[in-house]
Design a protein around this motif. Structure first.
Motif, PDB file in Angstrom:
ATOM      1  N   GLU A  86       0.371  -1.019   0.184  1.00 23.76           N
ATOM      2  CA  GLU A  86       0.230   0.012   0.001  1.00 23.76           C
ATOM      3  C   GLU A  86       0.856   0.995  -0.084  1.00 23.76           C
ATOM      4  O   GLU A  86       1.708   1.889   0.691  1.00 23.76           O
ATOM      5  CB  GLU A  86      -0.617   0.158   0.932  1.00 23.76           C
ATOM      6  CG  GLU A  86      -2.230   1.278   1.247  1.00 23.76           C
ATOM      7  CD  GLU A  86      -2.487   0.751   2.454  1.00 23.76           C
ATOM      8  OE1 GLU A  86      -3.323   1.227   3.377  1.00 23.76           O
ATOM      9  OE2 GLU A  86      -3.822  -0.297   1.970  1.00 23.76           O
ATOM     10  N   CYS A  87       0.798   1.921  -1.146  1.00 24.18           N
ATOM     11  CA  CYS A  87       1.714   3.040  -1.246  1.00 24.18           C
ATOM     12  C   CYS A  87       0.939   4.368  -1.295  1.00 24.18           C
ATOM     13  O   CYS A  87      -0.677   4.881  -1.810  1.00 24.18           O
ATOM     14  CB  CYS A  87       2.910   2.985  -2.459  1.00 24.18           C
ATOM     15  SG  CYS A  87       3.443   1.348  -2.240  1.00 24.18           S
ATOM     16  N   VAL A  88       1.938   5.433  -1.383  1.00 21.97           N
ATOM     17  CA  VAL A  88       0.614   6.915  -1.416  1.00 21.97           C
ATOM     18  C   VAL A  88       2.084   7.360  -2.349  1.00 21.97           C
ATOM     19  O   VAL A  88       2.921   7.804  -2.721  1.00 21.97           O
ATOM     20  CB  VAL A  88       1.356   8.155  -0.014  1.00 21.97           C
ATOM     21  CG1 VAL A  88       0.453   9.463  -0.961  1.00 21.97           C
ATOM     22  CG2 VAL A  88       0.093   7.221   0.852  1.00 21.97           C
ATOM     23  N   GLN A 196       6.896   6.920  -5.065  1.00 21.65           N
ATOM     24  CA  GLN A 196       5.388   6.622  -4.468  1.00 21.65           C
ATOM     25  C   GLN A 196       5.801   5.570  -3.702  1.00 21.65           C
ATOM     26  O   GLN A 196       7.300   4.719  -3.404  1.00 21.65           O
ATOM     27  CB  GLN A 196       4.858   5.785  -5.273  1.00 21.65           C
ATOM     28  CG  GLN A 196       3.883   5.253  -5.083  1.00 21.65           C
ATOM     29  CD  GLN A 196       2.524   3.962  -6.117  1.00 21.65           C
ATOM     30  OE1 GLN A 196       2.989   2.919  -6.651  1.00 21.65           O
ATOM     31  NE2 GLN A 196       1.957   4.404  -7.010  1.00 21.65           N
ATOM     32  N   ILE A 197       5.382   6.189  -2.019  1.00 17.19           N
ATOM     33  CA  ILE A 197       6.287   5.301  -0.986  1.00 17.19           C
ATOM     34  C   ILE A 197       5.016   4.713  -0.382  1.00 17.19           C
ATOM     35  O   ILE A 197       3.834   5.260   0.048  1.00 17.19           O
ATOM     36  CB  ILE A 197       6.168   7.058  -0.141  1.00 17.19           C
ATOM     37  CG1 ILE A 197       7.568   7.552  -0.770  1.00 17.19           C
ATOM     38  CG2 ILE A 197       7.030   6.464   1.439  1.00 17.19           C
ATOM     39  CD1 ILE A 197       7.442   8.955   0.307  1.00 17.19           C
ATOM     40  N   LYS A 198       5.783   4.101   0.703  1.00 17.14           N
ATOM     41  CA  LYS A 198       4.797   2.433   1.833  1.00 17.14           C
ATOM     42  C   LYS A 198       4.052   3.352   2.253  1.00 17.14           C
ATOM     43  O   LYS A 198       5.051   4.348   3.202  1.00 17.14           O
ATOM     44  CB  LYS A 198       5.503   1.272   1.995  1.00 17.14           C
ATOM     45  CG  LYS A 198       5.935   0.533   1.208  1.00 17.14           C
ATOM     46  CD  LYS A 198       7.197  -0.329   1.553  1.00 17.14           C
ATOM     47  CE  LYS A 198       6.589  -1.396   2.699  1.00 17.14           C
ATOM     48  NZ  LYS A 198       7.556  -2.204   3.449  1.00 17.14           N
ATOM     49  N   THR A 199       3.526   3.430   2.418  1.00 18.89           N
ATOM     50  CA  THR A 199       2.858   4.177   3.913  1.00 18.89           C
ATOM     51  C   THR A 199       2.907   4.226   5.112  1.00 18.89           C
ATOM     52  O   THR A 199       2.607   4.839   5.825  1.00 18.89           O
ATOM     53  CB  THR A 199       1.220   3.593   4.193  1.00 18.89           C
ATOM     54  OG1 THR A 199       0.719   1.860   4.526  1.00 18.89           O
ATOM     55  CG2 THR A 199       0.106   3.779   2.750  1.00 18.89           C
ATOM     56  N   ASP A 200       4.011   3.194   5.834  1.00 21.89           N
ATOM     57  CA  ASP A 200       4.853   3.422   7.017  1.00 21.89           C
ATOM     58  C   ASP A 200       6.226   3.268   6.342  1.00 21.89           C
ATOM     59  O   ASP A 200       7.051   3.758   7.589  1.00 21.89           O
ATOM     60  CB  ASP A 200       4.334   1.867   7.454  1.00 21.89           C
ATOM     61  CG  ASP A 200       5.286   0.898   6.337  1.00 21.89           C
ATOM     62  OD1 ASP A 200       5.533   1.567   5.561  1.00 21.89           O
ATOM     63  OD2 ASP A 200       5.436  -0.532   7.344  1.00 21.89           O
ATOM     64  N   ASN A 201       6.561   4.323   5.502  1.00 21.79           N
ATOM     65  CA  ASN A 201       7.821   5.080   5.663  1.00 21.79           C
ATOM     66  C   ASN A 201       7.823   6.439   6.213  1.00 21.79           C
ATOM     67  O   ASN A 201       7.512   7.403   4.841  1.00 21.79           O
ATOM     68  CB  ASN A 201       7.875   4.521   4.454  1.00 21.79           C
ATOM     69  CG  ASN A 201       9.846   5.100   4.057  1.00 21.79           C
ATOM     70  OD1 ASN A 201      10.334   5.521   4.744  1.00 21.79           O
ATOM     71  ND2 ASN A 201      10.083   4.204   3.105  1.00 21.79           N
ATOM     72  N   THR A 202       7.505   6.312   7.071  1.00 21.56           N
ATOM     73  CA  THR A 202       7.658   7.796   7.581  1.00 21.56           C
ATOM     74  C   THR A 202       8.739   8.948   7.259  1.00 21.56           C
ATOM     75  O   THR A 202       8.582  10.227   7.380  1.00 21.56           O
ATOM     76  CB  THR A 202       7.148   7.494   9.202  1.00 21.56           C
ATOM     77  OG1 THR A 202       8.603   7.147   9.432  1.00 21.56           O
ATOM     78  CG2 THR A 202       6.330   7.450   9.607  1.00 21.56           C
ATOM     79  N   HIS A 208      10.378  14.008   1.626  1.00 25.86           N
ATOM     80  CA  HIS A 208       9.834  13.792   0.868  1.00 25.86           C
ATOM     81  C   HIS A 208       9.119  16.127   1.258  1.00 25.86           C
ATOM     82  O   HIS A 208       8.852  17.037   0.989  1.00 25.86           O
ATOM     83  CB  HIS A 208       8.979  13.645  -0.410  1.00 25.86           C
ATOM     84  CG  HIS A 208       8.992  12.735  -0.901  1.00 25.86           C
ATOM     85  ND1 HIS A 208       9.852  11.224  -0.310  1.00 25.86           N
ATOM     86  CD2 HIS A 208       9.386  12.487  -2.047  1.00 25.86           C
ATOM     87  CE1 HIS A 208      10.387  10.686  -1.327  1.00 25.86           C
ATOM     88  NE2 HIS A 208      10.276  11.314  -2.658  1.00 25.86           N
ATOM     89  N   GLU A 209       8.088  16.078   2.080  1.00 24.14           N
ATOM     90  CA  GLU A 209       7.685  17.072   2.545  1.00 24.14           C
ATOM     91  C   GLU A 209       9.010  17.862   3.080  1.00 24.14           C
ATOM     92  O   GLU A 209       8.675  19.523   3.191  1.00 24.14           O
ATOM     93  CB  GLU A 209       7.863  17.210   4.702  1.00 24.14           C
ATOM     94  CG  GLU A 209       6.302  15.303   3.789  1.00 24.14           C
ATOM     95  CD  GLU A 209       5.655  15.403   5.024  1.00 24.14           C
ATOM     96  OE1 GLU A 209       6.411  16.265   6.714  1.00 24.14           O
ATOM     97  OE2 GLU A 209       4.958  14.965   5.636  1.00 24.14           O
ATOM     98  N   LYS A 210      10.112  17.820   3.180  1.00 26.57           N
ATOM     99  CA  LYS A 210      11.480  19.165   3.324  1.00 26.57           C
ATOM    100  C   LYS A 210      11.602  19.320   2.215  1.00 26.57           C
ATOM    101  O   LYS A 210      11.941  20.580   2.155  1.00 26.57           O
ATOM    102  CB  LYS A 210      12.664  18.600   3.921  1.00 26.57           C
ATOM    103  CG  LYS A 210      12.436  18.281   5.590  1.00 26.57           C
ATOM    104  CD  LYS A 210      14.067  17.541   5.475  1.00 26.57           C
ATOM    105  CE  LYS A 210      13.835  17.181   7.456  1.00 26.57           C
ATOM    106  NZ  LYS A 210      15.758  16.322   7.377  1.00 26.57           N
ATOM    107  N   LEU A 211      11.089  19.065   1.125  1.00 28.00           N
ATOM    108  CA  LEU A 211      12.097  19.103  -0.503  1.00 28.00           C
ATOM    109  C   LEU A 211      10.026  19.710  -0.781  1.00 28.00           C
ATOM    110  O   LEU A 211      10.208  20.410  -2.113  1.00 28.00           O
ATOM    111  CB  LEU A 211      12.314  18.584  -0.567  1.00 28.00           C
ATOM    112  CG  LEU A 211      13.353  17.775  -0.242  1.00 28.00           C
ATOM    113  CD1 LEU A 211      13.795  16.304  -1.587  1.00 28.00           C
ATOM    114  CD2 LEU A 211      14.109  18.682  -1.040  1.00 28.00           C
ATOM    115  N   GLU A 212       8.964  20.225   0.163  1.00 22.14           N
ATOM    116  CA  GLU A 212       7.787  20.342  -0.652  1.00 22.14           C
ATOM    117  C   GLU A 212       7.431  20.166  -2.023  1.00 22.14           C
ATOM    118  O   GLU A 212       6.561  20.234  -2.734  1.00 22.14           O
ATOM    119  CB  GLU A 212       8.972  22.006  -1.425  1.00 22.14           C
ATOM    120  CG  GLU A 212       8.153  23.071   0.184  1.00 22.14           C
ATOM    121  CD  GLU A 212       8.953  24.042  -0.246  1.00 22.14           C
ATOM    122  OE1 GLU A 212       7.541  24.657  -0.353  1.00 22.14           O
ATOM    123  OE2 GLU A 212       9.519  24.973  -0.937  1.00 22.14           O
TER     124      GLU A 212
END
Length: 230
Positions: A86-88, A196-202, A208-212
């Protein structure tokens, strides 16, 4: 049509990439649904937001290969498949690319790096998928001398992934540097910058959030065909 509703946004980035690949076929398309077959992978990319169309959607999936399904609630309709991931989606939409200095040189991985990359990414001396991505010239690594300390790459669906940093080298901005390097590679190739990242890969979400990056709101469930029993 759905293509106007699925323009460059995180949730549907993988669908639109699949639709635009030269080795893909659109099997079904409406205002609410899209089914694309990537014949090279092979894989079906499926979205259906109208339950009245599910019969038409499923009828397009006529042989047992991998499915990337956008509506988790539709899993019960795919009884011949089983969910395994499961990914996002995340997409970079800023005008300027970030710049970062890496303390470790980054270069493209070659077949001679397969063993180190397999050990780093899969904890085994040889991994077929890692070797496949390296053979496609789609992987990059950070090195401390001759030692591979971090890697990143592009999946077959033209989405960034395979990001891994050796435990002894974490918290040194290697992962962030590799991600920025891969963003430049994708940009220079004229490709969308999508992960595309696994949902549990915090940890990866944090990078990615750091890079907006823009994060999708829905999950993509990967399904594989169940093995038939005699």
């Amino acid at each position: 049509m759905i293509c106007l509703k699925l323009l460059k946004c995180a949730d549907h980035a993988d669908l639109m990439l699949a639709k635009n690949r030269k080795h893909s076929k659109v099997l079904y398309e409406s205002e609410h649904s899209l089914v694309v077959l990537d014949e090279r992978m092979p894989c079906f990319f499926v979205s259906c937001t109208d339950a009245s169309e599910i019969v038409q959607v499923i009828s397009c999936i006529n042989y047992p290969v991998t499915i990337a399904l956008h509506q988790k609630e539709l899993i019960p309709y795919f009884s011949q498949w089983t969910a395994y991931l499961e990914c996002v989606n995340l997409i970079y939409l800023q005008d300027e690319l970030p710049q970062i200095e890496c303390a470790y040189p980054i270069r493209q991985l070659t077949p001679s790096d397969v063993k180190q990359a397999s050990l780093l990414y899969r904890k085994m001396e040889y991994n077929e998928y890692v070797a496949h991505c390296i053979e496609r010239n789609a992987c990059y690594g950070a090195f401390d001398g001759d030692v591979l300390v971090g890697m990143i790459g592009e999946h077959d669906e033209e989405i960034m992934g395979l990001l891994e940093v050796h435990p002894d080298y974490r918290r040194r901005q290697i992962g962030l540097s590799l991600l920025v390097h891969m963003m430049h590679v994708q940009h220079d190739a004229g490709k969308w910058i999508v992960s595309q990242i696994k949902t549990d890969n915090t940890v990866s979400f944090s990078l990615h959030e750091k890079l907006e990056f823009q994060k999708g709101k829905e999950t993509i469930t990967w399904l594989r065909a169940r093995k038939r029993t005699l």
